[in-house]
Write a protein that holds these residues in place. Structure first.
Motif, short mmCIF file in Angstrom:
data_model
loop_
_atom_site.label_atom_id
_atom_site.label_comp_id
_atom_site.label_asym_id
_atom_site.label_seq_id
_atom_site.Cartn_x
_atom_site.Cartn_y
_atom_site.Cartn_z
N VAL A 26 6.34 -4.68 11.86
CA VAL A 26 5.16 -5.52 11.77
C VAL A 26 3.96 -4.71 11.26
CG1 VAL A 26 3.59 -7.04 13.03
CG2 VAL A 26 6.05 -7.05 13.55
N ASP A 27 3.81 -3.47 11.77
CA ASP A 27 2.75 -2.59 11.26
C ASP A 27 2.90 -2.42 9.75
OD1 ASP A 27 1.63 -0.82 13.91
OD2 ASP A 27 3.65 -1.63 14.10
N LYS A 28 4.12 -2.11 9.32
CA LYS A 28 4.35 -1.83 7.90
C LYS A 28 4.16 -3.09 7.06
CE LYS A 28 7.48 1.99 8.95
NZ LYS A 28 8.86 2.52 8.87
N GLY A 29 4.65 -4.21 7.56
CA GLY A 29 4.50 -5.45 6.81
C GLY A 29 3.05 -5.88 6.69
N ALA A 30 2.29 -5.71 7.77
CA ALA A 30 0.87 -6.09 7.74
C ALA A 30 0.10 -5.20 6.78
CB ALA A 30 0.27 -6.00 9.15
N GLU A 31 0.41 -3.90 6.76
CA GLU A 31 -0.29 -3.01 5.83
C GLU A 31 0.03 -3.37 4.38
OE1 GLU A 31 -1.05 1.06 6.80
OE2 GLU A 31 -0.24 1.71 4.87
N THR A 32 1.29 -3.69 4.10
CA THR A 32 1.67 -4.10 2.75
C THR A 32 0.93 -5.37 2.34
OG1 THR A 32 3.85 -3.08 2.95
CG2 THR A 32 3.59 -4.80 1.28
N MET A 33 0.83 -6.31 3.27
CA MET A 33 0.11 -7.56 2.99
C MET A 33 -1.36 -7.28 2.67
SD MET A 33 -0.50 -10.80 5.57
CE MET A 33 1.25 -11.03 5.81
N ILE A 34 -2.00 -6.45 3.48
CA ILE A 34 -3.42 -6.14 3.28
C ILE A 34 -3.62 -5.40 1.96
CG2 ILE A 34 -5.36 -4.78 4.15
CD1 ILE A 34 -4.17 -5.36 7.01
N ARG A 35 -2.77 -4.42 1.70
CA ARG A 35 -2.88 -3.66 0.46
C ARG A 35 -2.75 -4.59 -0.75
NH1 ARG A 35 -1.42 1.65 -1.69
NH2 ARG A 35 -0.81 2.37 0.38
N ASN A 36 -1.77 -5.47 -0.72
CA ASN A 36 -1.55 -6.37 -1.86
C ASN A 36 -2.74 -7.31 -2.06
OD1 ASN A 36 0.92 -5.21 -2.34
ND2 ASN A 36 2.10 -6.81 -1.30
N LEU A 37 -3.28 -7.84 -0.97
CA LEU A 37 -4.41 -8.75 -1.08
C LEU A 37 -5.64 -8.04 -1.65
CD1 LEU A 37 -4.00 -10.63 2.31
CD2 LEU A 37 -3.89 -11.69 0.05
N ILE A 38 -5.89 -6.83 -1.19
CA ILE A 38 -7.05 -6.09 -1.68
C ILE A 38 -6.86 -5.68 -3.13
CG2 ILE A 38 -8.30 -3.90 -1.46
CD1 ILE A 38 -7.94 -4.19 1.60
N MET A 39 -5.68 -5.15 -3.45
CA MET A 39 -5.45 -4.64 -4.80
C MET A 39 -5.39 -5.75 -5.84
SD MET A 39 -5.60 -1.45 -4.73
CE MET A 39 -6.17 -0.62 -3.27
N THR A 40 -5.10 -6.96 -5.42
CA THR A 40 -5.16 -8.09 -6.34
C THR A 40 -6.58 -8.26 -6.89
OG1 THR A 40 -3.36 -9.27 -5.25
CG2 THR A 40 -4.91 -10.61 -6.52
N HIS A 41 -7.58 -8.02 -6.03
CA HIS A 41 -8.97 -8.19 -6.44
C HIS A 41 -9.58 -6.90 -6.99
CE1 HIS A 41 -9.37 -12.23 -4.77
NE2 HIS A 41 -8.66 -11.81 -3.73
N PRO B 288 -7.97 -3.65 -8.23
CA PRO B 288 -6.81 -2.80 -8.53
C PRO B 288 -7.15 -1.34 -8.78
CG PRO B 288 -7.35 -4.22 -10.40
CD PRO B 288 -8.17 -4.70 -9.24
N HIS B 289 -8.39 -1.03 -9.07
CA HIS B 289 -8.76 0.35 -9.37
C HIS B 289 -9.33 1.09 -8.15
CE1 HIS B 289 -7.90 -0.54 -13.50
NE2 HIS B 289 -8.83 -1.49 -13.53
N HIS B 290 -9.40 0.39 -7.02
CA HIS B 290 -9.87 1.04 -5.80
C HIS B 290 -8.75 1.89 -5.19
CE1 HIS B 290 -13.45 -1.85 -4.81
NE2 HIS B 290 -13.49 -1.37 -6.04
N SER B 291 -9.14 2.84 -4.35
CA SER B 291 -8.17 3.66 -3.62
C SER B 291 -7.91 3.05 -2.24
CB SER B 291 -8.67 5.09 -3.48
OG SER B 291 -8.81 5.69 -4.76
N PHE B 292 -6.79 3.43 -1.65
CA PHE B 292 -6.36 2.79 -0.40
C PHE B 292 -5.79 3.86 0.53
CE2 PHE B 292 -3.52 0.54 2.43
CZ PHE B 292 -4.11 -0.70 2.64
N LEU B 293 -6.27 3.91 1.77
CA LEU B 293 -5.75 4.80 2.80
C LEU B 293 -5.36 3.96 4.00
CD1 LEU B 293 -5.27 7.71 3.90
CD2 LEU B 293 -7.62 7.63 4.78
N GLY B 294 -4.06 3.81 4.21
CA GLY B 294 -3.55 3.04 5.33
C GLY B 294 -2.74 3.91 6.25
N GLU B 295 -2.81 3.64 7.54
CA GLU B 295 -2.12 4.48 8.52
C GLU B 295 -0.64 4.60 8.23
OE1 GLU B 295 -1.36 4.99 13.32
OE2 GLU B 295 -2.26 3.13 12.59
#
Length: 287
Positions: free
Chosen positions: A53-68, A70-77
């Motif tokens: 669930v942790d991994k799935g939620a992070e993937t969901m958040i990353r995808n939603l943010i990067m859709t808008h 895409p050139h930003h950086s991302f640091l997820g636990e």
């Protein structure tokens, strides 16, 4: 949502609106998985857990943010190897990026695993190392804490402000017990030192929510050792924009590299940090 006001944006896309949408969608999905996770693995210690669930939620958040953005950086636990050294390396690799999203998809995984309803989604955005957006979402209570640099902090659409207590003896404070075994003994020393000085102590198990509660005036202060940017960044901005103060345990101002944190309503901060120092809390310094 009422929190989606005039907010920082690039190309008309609101940073805060995207953060709110990402936290809400991930939180709703996490809530449906309560009591239904199928994998449980240890990371750095027996107290440091991860589920699908942790991994799935992070993937969901990353995808939603990067859709808008895409050139930003991302640091997820969940994209960082376990352990404090790996966390520090991961942050050092990206902390100077122009825009950096800092995400803890489930802050309070141990609570989630046990069905204890105190966990949150934490999303922050830093611009050249300075946090400019902070979101903490509690899916079990449907409470969304939102802060924007210079624009205040809100919950349920209402402006937040820290508590009025000016004396430790009148203060309700919180702490967390570190996943890093090396931090446990110093934390217990701090607990022993602080407990006689305050009205009472709580330990809910989600640093991000504890910090949101300081911002909302529900707690006068919070401290914990061995945390990371994804635990603290959003909560830091919530507290700052609510009139409080966040530092390391030596009293130095918060920055993304702080791992041992003291957060208060500001009024008790100096005396709170002094008590932590007496317990030897400042002996482990930040980078």
């Amino acid at each position: 949502m009422s929190e989606q006001r005039d907010v920082p944006a690039i190309g008309g896309k609101s940073f805060t609106a995207v953060a709110i949408n990402s936290a809400a969608k991930a939180g709703e999905w996490i809530k449906t998985k309560l009591g239904k996770h199928t994998t449980l693995n240890l990371k750095y210690s027996a107290q440091d857990l991860v589920t699908e669930v942790d991994k799935g939620a992070e993937t969901m958040i990353r995808n939603l943010i990067m859709t808008h953005f895409p050139h930003h950086s991302f640091l997820g636990e969940e994209g960082v190897q376990p352990g404090p050294e790996a966390s520090e390396r991961a942050l050092s690799n990206v902390q100077d990026e122009e825009y950096l999203w800092i995400v803890d998809p489930v802050d309070g995984t141990t609570n989630f695993v046990h069905g204890f309803p105190f966990f949150s989604v934490s999303i922050a955005l830093a611009h050249k190392g300075e946090v400019i957006v902070g979101i903490v979402y509690d899916p079990m209570r449907d409470e969304l804490f939102v802060a924007e640099k210079g624009k205040g902090a809100y919950v349920h659409g209402q402006r937040m402000s820290v508590s009025e207590e000016a004396d430790l003896r009148e203060s309700l404070v919180a702490t967390g017990f570190p996943a890093d075994p090396l931090m446990l003994q110093p934390n217990l020393q701090q607990l022993q030192a602080i407990a006689p000085q305050v009205r009472n102590i709580r330990s809910g198990g989600s640093a991000a929510l504890h910090m949101a509660y300081v911002a909302a005036g529900r707690l006068s202060g919070f401290w914990e050792q061995g945390l990371n940017a994804w635990d603290l960044a959003a909560g830091y901005l919530l507290i700052k924009e609510s009139g409080g103060r966040v530092s390391d345990m030596a009293g130095e101002p918060y920055h993304l590299g702080v791992r041992h944190v003291a957060a208060t309503n500001g009024r008790i901060h100096d005396s709170f940090v002094d008590e932590l120092k007496k317990a030897g809390a400042a002996s482990r310094t930040e980078g």
